[in-house]
Design a protein around this motif. Sequence first.
Motif, PDB file in Angstrom:
ATOM      1  N   ARG A  38       7.355  -3.795 -17.959  1.00 53.24           N
ATOM      2  CA  ARG A  38       6.127  -4.521 -18.658  1.00 53.24           C
ATOM      3  C   ARG A  38       6.499  -4.998 -19.872  1.00 53.24           C
ATOM      4  O   ARG A  38       7.798  -4.723 -20.410  1.00 53.24           O
ATOM      5  CB  ARG A  38       5.131  -3.235 -18.854  1.00 53.24           C
ATOM      6  N   ALA A  40       4.754  -6.553 -23.527  1.00 53.14           N
ATOM      7  CA  ALA A  40       3.517  -6.629 -24.550  1.00 53.14           C
ATOM      8  C   ALA A  40       3.950  -7.666 -25.371  1.00 53.14           C
ATOM      9  O   ALA A  40       5.003  -8.076 -25.409  1.00 53.14           O
ATOM     10  CB  ALA A  40       3.570  -5.455 -25.330  1.00 53.14           C
ATOM     11  N   GLU A  89      -1.554   1.556 -26.031  1.00 46.64           N
ATOM     12  CA  GLU A  89      -0.309   0.941 -26.009  1.00 46.64           C
ATOM     13  C   GLU A  89       0.347   0.875 -24.874  1.00 46.64           C
ATOM     14  O   GLU A  89       1.464   0.395 -24.706  1.00 46.64           O
ATOM     15  CB  GLU A  89       0.626   2.167 -26.631  1.00 46.64           C
ATOM     16  N   THR A  91      -1.220  -1.474 -23.044  1.00 54.04           N
ATOM     17  CA  THR A  91      -1.336  -2.617 -22.643  1.00 54.04           C
ATOM     18  C   THR A  91      -0.112  -3.961 -22.517  1.00 54.04           C
ATOM     19  O   THR A  91       0.669  -3.620 -23.597  1.00 54.04           O
ATOM     20  CB  THR A  91      -2.243  -3.217 -24.072  1.00 54.04           C
ATOM     21  N   ALA A  92      -0.182  -4.558 -21.426  1.00 58.49           N
ATOM     22  CA  ALA A  92       0.804  -5.477 -21.521  1.00 58.49           C
ATOM     23  C   ALA A  92       1.012  -6.011 -20.029  1.00 58.49           C
ATOM     24  O   ALA A  92      -0.261  -5.912 -19.492  1.00 58.49           O
ATOM     25  CB  ALA A  92       2.480  -4.762 -21.400  1.00 58.49           C
ATOM     26  N   GLN A 119      -1.906  -8.519 -15.589  1.00 55.36           N
ATOM     27  CA  GLN A 119      -2.315  -8.110 -17.120  1.00 55.36           C
ATOM     28  C   GLN A 119      -2.997  -6.912 -16.929  1.00 55.36           C
ATOM     29  O   GLN A 119      -3.705  -6.652 -16.209  1.00 55.36           O
ATOM     30  CB  GLN A 119      -3.018  -9.385 -17.892  1.00 55.36           C
ATOM     31  N   THR A 121      -4.921  -4.424 -19.833  1.00 54.56           N
ATOM     32  CA  THR A 121      -5.358  -4.247 -21.052  1.00 54.56           C
ATOM     33  C   THR A 121      -6.281  -3.005 -21.183  1.00 54.56           C
ATOM     34  O   THR A 121      -7.233  -2.722 -20.278  1.00 54.56           O
ATOM     35  CB  THR A 121      -6.655  -5.401 -21.379  1.00 54.56           C
TER      36      THR A 121
END
Length: 124
Positions: A38, A40, A89, A91-92, A119, A121
């Motif tokens: 991943r 971010a 955290e 999210t990426a 994606q 989120t």
Amino acid sequence: QVQLVESGGGLVQAGGSLRLSCAASGRTFSSYAMGWFRQAPGKEREFVAAIDWSGRITYYADSVKGRFTITRDNAKNLVYLQMNSLKPEDTADYYCAATHRRVITTGPLDYEDWGQGTQVTVSS
């Protein structure tokens, strides 16, 4: 060469779950290990999870251990990443990757083929 297509990303609230899928085509799927990475915004790509060619051996980053599960279905040329108890955290953009090795490796340079990413989120 392996072609990889990820799906399953989206927007989820903290504490929720998502399952990412990665469809592979090209080289014999059951002959190589697979990984999820991943990235971010503003950060380097990081290892998330990997699974060996047989599906019997898995390895996780400490940040996701106990919350994420990687599996594969060699009959369907699919690899999955089940993500539970998601945190902001997490999210990426999540990427599926294939290596020529049969055993697990965590370094992104060891993976030769990459998907386009999906994606994820996680809202707080």
